[in-house]
Design an enzyme around this catalytic site. Sequence first.
Site, PDB file in Angstrom:
ATOM      1  N   VAL A  33      21.990 -18.662  -6.793  1.00 35.66           N
ATOM      2  CA  VAL A  33      20.743 -18.892  -6.064  1.00 35.66           C
ATOM      3  C   VAL A  33      19.931 -17.609  -6.014  1.00 35.66           C
ATOM      4  O   VAL A  33      18.704 -17.622  -6.188  1.00 35.66           O
ATOM      5  CB  VAL A  33      21.024 -19.437  -4.646  1.00 35.66           C
ATOM      6  CG1 VAL A  33      19.729 -19.567  -3.854  1.00 35.66           C
ATOM      7  CG2 VAL A  33      21.735 -20.773  -4.728  1.00 35.66           C
TER       8      VAL A  33
ATOM      9  N   ARG B 284      21.599 -24.067   9.532  1.00 38.00           N
ATOM     10  CA  ARG B 284      20.767 -25.261   9.335  1.00 38.00           C
ATOM     11  C   ARG B 284      20.737 -26.193  10.536  1.00 38.00           C
ATOM     12  O   ARG B 284      19.706 -26.753  10.858  1.00 38.00           O
ATOM     13  CB  ARG B 284      21.282 -26.047   8.128  1.00 38.00           C
ATOM     14  CG  ARG B 284      20.842 -25.476   6.792  1.00 38.00           C
ATOM     15  CD  ARG B 284      21.315 -26.392   5.670  1.00 38.00           C
ATOM     16  NE  ARG B 284      21.173 -25.713   4.367  1.00 38.00           N
ATOM     17  CZ  ARG B 284      21.913 -25.984   3.314  1.00 38.00           C
ATOM     18  NH1 ARG B 284      22.872 -26.908   3.403  1.00 38.00           N
ATOM     19  NH2 ARG B 284      21.717 -25.358   2.172  1.00 38.00           N
TER      20      ARG B 284
ATOM     21  N   CYS C 268      20.607 -29.234  -1.217  1.00 39.85           N
ATOM     22  CA  CYS C 268      19.818 -29.705  -2.353  1.00 39.85           C
ATOM     23  C   CYS C 268      19.667 -31.224  -2.412  1.00 39.85           C
ATOM     24  O   CYS C 268      18.570 -31.735  -2.653  1.00 39.85           O
ATOM     25  CB  CYS C 268      20.412 -29.185  -3.662  1.00 39.85           C
ATOM     26  SG  CYS C 268      22.181 -29.437  -3.836  1.00 39.85           S
TER      27      CYS C 268
ATOM     28  N   SER D  40      25.024 -27.525 -11.750  1.00 38.17           N
ATOM     29  CA  SER D  40      24.442 -26.259 -11.302  1.00 38.17           C
ATOM     30  C   SER D  40      24.410 -26.170  -9.785  1.00 38.17           C
ATOM     31  O   SER D  40      24.322 -25.075  -9.240  1.00 38.17           O
ATOM     32  CB  SER D  40      23.037 -26.070 -11.888  1.00 38.17           C
ATOM     33  OG  SER D  40      22.179 -27.110 -11.470  1.00 38.17           O
ATOM     34  N   GLY D  41      24.507 -27.296  -9.114  1.00 40.05           N
ATOM     35  CA  GLY D  41      24.555 -27.282  -7.656  1.00 40.05           C
ATOM     36  C   GLY D  41      25.796 -26.619  -7.106  1.00 40.05           C
ATOM     37  O   GLY D  41      25.838 -26.230  -5.941  1.00 40.05           O
TER      38      GLY D  41
ATOM     39  N   LYS E  77      26.358 -33.465   5.132  1.00 37.77           N
ATOM     40  CA  LYS E  77      25.057 -32.786   5.147  1.00 37.77           C
ATOM     41  C   LYS E  77      23.919 -33.782   4.976  1.00 37.77           C
ATOM     42  O   LYS E  77      22.916 -33.727   5.691  1.00 37.77           O
ATOM     43  CB  LYS E  77      25.002 -31.732   4.036  1.00 37.77           C
ATOM     44  CG  LYS E  77      25.860 -30.508   4.296  1.00 37.77           C
ATOM     45  CD  LYS E  77      25.808 -29.557   3.089  1.00 37.77           C
ATOM     46  CE  LYS E  77      26.966 -28.569   3.110  1.00 37.77           C
ATOM     47  NZ  LYS E  77      27.169 -27.927   1.793  1.00 37.77           N
TER      48      LYS E  77
ATOM     49  N   HIS F 255      19.440 -33.670  -9.535  1.00 36.54           N
ATOM     50  CA  HIS F 255      20.244 -34.626  -8.774  1.00 36.54           C
ATOM     51  C   HIS F 255      19.513 -35.972  -8.785  1.00 36.54           C
ATOM     52  O   HIS F 255      18.370 -36.073  -8.350  1.00 36.54           O
ATOM     53  CB  HIS F 255      20.416 -34.157  -7.333  1.00 36.54           C
ATOM     54  CG  HIS F 255      21.334 -32.983  -7.162  1.00 36.54           C
ATOM     55  ND1 HIS F 255      22.056 -32.412  -8.199  1.00 36.54           N
ATOM     56  CD2 HIS F 255      21.674 -32.272  -6.042  1.00 36.54           C
ATOM     57  CE1 HIS F 255      22.785 -31.414  -7.725  1.00 36.54           C
ATOM     58  NE2 HIS F 255      22.572 -31.294  -6.443  1.00 36.54           N
TER      59      HIS F 255
ATOM     60  N   ASN G 279      17.708 -29.607  -8.563  1.00 35.99           N
ATOM     61  CA  ASN G 279      18.518 -29.132  -7.445  1.00 35.99           C
ATOM     62  C   ASN G 279      18.446 -27.638  -7.192  1.00 35.99           C
ATOM     63  O   ASN G 279      18.582 -27.200  -6.054  1.00 35.99           O
ATOM     64  CB  ASN G 279      19.976 -29.558  -7.625  1.00 35.99           C
ATOM     65  CG  ASN G 279      20.539 -29.143  -8.957  1.00 35.99           C
ATOM     66  OD1 ASN G 279      20.034 -29.563 -10.000  1.00 35.99           O
ATOM     67  ND2 ASN G 279      21.557 -28.311  -8.956  1.00 35.99           N
TER      68      ASN G 279
END
Lengths: 353, 353, 353, 353
Positions: free
Chosen positions: D22, D116, D155, D184-185, D210, D245, D330
């Site tokens: 990231v 979050r 994501c 890739s997530g 989530k 995604h 994503n």
Amino acid sequence: MSGFFTFMDTIEVGVLGATGVVGQQFVSRLARHPWFRCTWLAASERSEGKAYKSVAPWRLATSIPGDSAERIVDACVPGRGPKVVFSGLDASVAGDIEGAFAAAGHIVVSNARNFRMDPLVPLLIAEVNPDHLKLLDEQRRQKNWRGAIVTNPNCSTIVLAMALAPLVQFKVRAVVVSTMQAVSGAGYPGVPSLDILGNVVPFIGGEEEKMETETLKILGSNGGRSPYPAAISAHTNRVAVLDGHTMTVSVAFENKPAIPAVIEALRNFSARPQELNLPSAPQPPLWVTEEQARPQPRLDADLGGGMTVTIGRVRDCPVMHVKFVALGHNTIRGAAGVAILNAELMHAEGLLQ
Amino acid sequence: MSGFFTFMDTIEVGVLGATGVVGQQFVSRLARHPWFRCTWLAASERSEGKAYKSVAPWRLATSIPGDSAERIVDACVPGRGPKVVFSGLDASVAGDIEGAFAAAGHIVVSNARNFRMDPLVPLLIAEVNPDHLKLLDEQRRQKNWRGAIVTNPNCSTIVLAMALAPLVQFKVRAVVVSTMQAVSGAGYPGVPSLDILGNVVPFIGGEEEKMETETLKILGSNGGRSPYPAAISAHTNRVAVLDGHTMTVSVAFENKPAIPAVIEALRNFSARPQELNLPSAPQPPLWVTEEQARPQPRLDADLGGGMTVTIGRVRDCPVMHVKFVALGHNTIRGAAGVAILNAELMHAEGLLQ
Amino acid sequence: MSGFFTFMDTIEVGVLGATGVVGQQFVSRLARHPWFRCTWLAASERSEGKAYKSVAPWRLATSIPGDSAERIVDACVPGRGPKVVFSGLDASVAGDIEGAFAAAGHIVVSNARNFRMDPLVPLLIAEVNPDHLKLLDEQRRQKNWRGAIVTNPNCSTIVLAMALAPLVQFKVRAVVVSTMQAVSGAGYPGVPSLDILGNVVPFIGGEEEKMETETLKILGSNGGRSPYPAAISAHTNRVAVLDGHTMTVSVAFENKPAIPAVIEALRNFSARPQELNLPSAPQPPLWVTEEQARPQPRLDADLGGGMTVTIGRVRDCPVMHVKFVALGHNTIRGAAGVAILNAELMHAEGLLQ
Amino acid sequence: MSGFFTFMDTIEVGVLGATGVVGQQFVSRLARHPWFRCTWLAASERSEGKAYKSVAPWRLATSIPGDSAERIVDACVPGRGPKVVFSGLDASVAGDIEGAFAAAGHIVVSNARNFRMDPLVPLLIAEVNPDHLKLLDEQRRQKNWRGAIVTNPNCSTIVLAMALAPLVQFKVRAVVVSTMQAVSGAGYPGVPSLDILGNVVPFIGGEEEKMETETLKILGSNGGRSPYPAAISAHTNRVAVLDGHTMTVSVAFENKPAIPAVIEALRNFSARPQELNLPSAPQPPLWVTEEQARPQPRLDADLGGGMTVTIGRVRDCPVMHVKFVALGHNTIRGAAGVAILNAELMHAEGLLQ
């Protein structure tokens, strides 16, 4: 773009076989071209009279260009459309159609294989054999064509020929190449997923012959009529990659050059398109990476907008003299992109008038 | 199985490094073995005292064998466990542990690379160089071991050596090989998916050196101490395949043999394991296909229970003399399967007593 | 196999549409069948009179069975071939041909969709609705057929219906299912690799409708003529998997059952084929895994020879009542395997005479 | 970009966790940003003092930006670096570090999950809940921070929340969503290739929770402290896709809206970032396709520079009310891109001073 071309008007061009995969690449790339304006799309009769977007099953990740989407598709009839046409025609029909267009005065810049080995037709990679364009005078005379045909090589051949071009100074004598080719090279629908998911297919029809013969014409002298004096052996394989042909290459020379000299030759390779600063000419045409596990198609195929060929792992070969890995984007550098670059070169040389 | 072995009792064996990917292959294959009974599983100290199923993250499509699932894992301590042990140990620890086991009287049949190039250790493929087992006497004497170590080659080397074995009669002088190797060869977690999905990685650490050196020891004389007099150049690549290493091979000989003679030699190849009808010996060891686009890993890797090497596209090479495609299952013929076959040969030759 | 069938003679069977992907699965599986002997292969007229191996482009990892390889292919003409025929015909021709065969006295066990929703034709999964075979008397009478037709459901429907069958005791009222389906479900050449490599295609023509309607007929009463009273919503997607359809399922019931009761119902599911110990009946028909990240197609699709459906992650659903993951092998449990199991049931019930 | 911002100076920003996947996305996207200038890169202590290019194993297809490549990496020490920092820190360390930076006066725009669900921290998608930024005053007061923390959702949550945002006008009451998520997530090395090649993994740790909780906070009122009154059930799956995604979504409302009204609401969705013409705001934020088999990750994930969410196949759901397919990139819309867009919004609202 250099000031040299600043005042130039745009040149109208058309696309033969516009609905196929290579044709779509032409349409997509020409939509953003600074010199060429695509104003005519032609395909088989069953597409004639219909809007392009309704007959071209668009397979590219970019959107279909707005002005082409609504354009009415024409039939491939000589005399219609602009003087300069790019051809993405299938080999089953390209021979007759391209010949008729050339006879009728069109300049046909073709990706089809039909005329590639014709001794009067340049098999052109703008960086490698720009001097082969001199064939065009004799082509017109002997064929009695008012126009002309220029072809580009097969996609895997182009990657190999680009890598070998800077090495001919060391007198290449033999090449063993083994490819790992992307599925996009087979068009659409092309390779069935049952054949390639988790698999390797160690055969591509006609591909080895093309690499073994086309390369020697491209590197040859006298417009390609005297093939380059080397032996090439190709193993061609299909792998589960979308875009980008990777190949391992072992090369023997008349005398073994030092590895640093080989790397320097690859690095310093520049040619007429770079000198002329042609819009599609990548700077540099060859990128030599020193990373251990590169080039890789997913990471490197798009370099230079897909026009750069990447070379890696240049090292001694215990059997031949030098070995390395080469990679190029098969539908850009290996097809539509090289054809457009070839046309740019022809324009800069005054050959599109 | 021949009557020769009918009255034989089963032989107890153990597995060193039983929790890893190769160790799991040993456990899985031994569970169904007619001669060997796996009664001891050893791994690193952090697994000691725990049930095998709780410390072996099982990655095979077959279920974990019932009797091994509950077995308590032991530490890799010489003297514990049966006389015959298979080793799937990681190279970082295999050297010390295997040496200690051999010193203590164990016969170690190892897939690890540590002792492969030791001039006193057979680098064995049962079909190719069974005579190298004669090294064991001198190994024991010089190393002062009560037991012994026998190794098998690297997975890609095995496929190449199997394909070359029937061709040494024509005096191989040079080989250029380019591989397309499966991800299972890298163990677990092994190759990150971001590296290989839709990609090719043209580098595998140490792999080219192994193919270039191990092959010559295997084909060599004097127990491998006199390497076979040929040059080998390997390009090794990772592709998005689960199981099965595919490779393109170009071979030069002292004198070029005719293609039909080459095919016949490959077809007729049979060896000591086939003569002895060993349980893991495939019949035939090499399968020569005449289909145009074969071998393919997805369709052919499991042939002969994964022990057959498949050869296809045998044809003239414009640079060397002959070229072809070879394929073998990397974790069976290329690892656990060949080690078990090697042990079967040793048993049949009276070398496991 | 139980002693019940010990003295039985083998039953000759044929295959309609033998050259296609489903037909190949029939040929492959029948080659090893203890009851059925495949003695007749039929396909379109352009294959008639040719050896099977020359007209069936074999796509399975197993070899083409020896006795079928050389068999001369016949045309699909009623009256030729044995009484019992399996049909792997394409839907474009299956309607007419299967009807004609049934009229002429053949018992057609079909994988094609043409007769699936016919109220007089059983849409049969041997474990789920064996009582629907009672439709055959009325089928013969009303259709005036001397033979009969029995169909099996669409591949993704079968996996869903198997998972729901043990849950109807809790009165299923609504189901939301989202599939991730393998490419082998689309036949050969089927899904183009450009569409599925590194991709998801969130649409499969007609598939959602089949799951939503066929499931209710299978679970329905009165031979399926009274559909099961529930609502089903299907999202169907194609993913880059070779074999095995995975699906996430959320289910609402008349009253929410406890999760342990649901798991027990799935675990204890057994049915007529298991009682009769039919050769293709897996034991158990449903496997409930407690592993966190299973089922997975690569690891679990082959369970029970491809005939077991695996269920995992049974848990509360915050919107419906219960949710889980189901997986089955689409060309075995979802096509040829279930058809053969259906025929085994019919034989055991005396319906193949 | 609107004239409104024409005279603005560039704003210096830094990246916490700059060497991870990231973090690399932040560095790559900030290199071309019209407002933000990345002048500070921080990572763990073992990277401190080294050139960024030597400690960031670059996995993106774009090159490492020139000015960042040579930049010396700093440690994550509050007070160092500019006021505004983006955080790509791993959750194992993000809690402490981000809190310390906020206390020290930094404005932390974070992709980590630690804060979050903190009721004082905005869980922000600039288009969906820009009003949640009003939490910052109370955050500073209650936490006694001189700076602030703003987070973006997970994501897959972002794609779902973007698709639901225009539908809350119809009073969403329940959602069943099933995802097919890109590798890739999971970062790098992330998902082992042995787990995902030709496979589906029907479990992603913590992901379903989530989606089920974050979505309701984002759509909730009172800065998210009053969750949106709906039930969400998520099934999360990993598939062999690189980026993008895809998810199937079934939605129930208080009253069923007509499909054309739903499509119009999605089409017309525009929000504060689009009004302000923020540099990273896609126009439109949602793209509704009418093509039968779209969206597909390979063809559609990059739309709008990876910031557009594509919706397709909007249709009746036989169980809930409406169903459709949603797709978003994503690592761009789902991570670095949305964080940068959030920071742009904060700047436009005067919250970065």
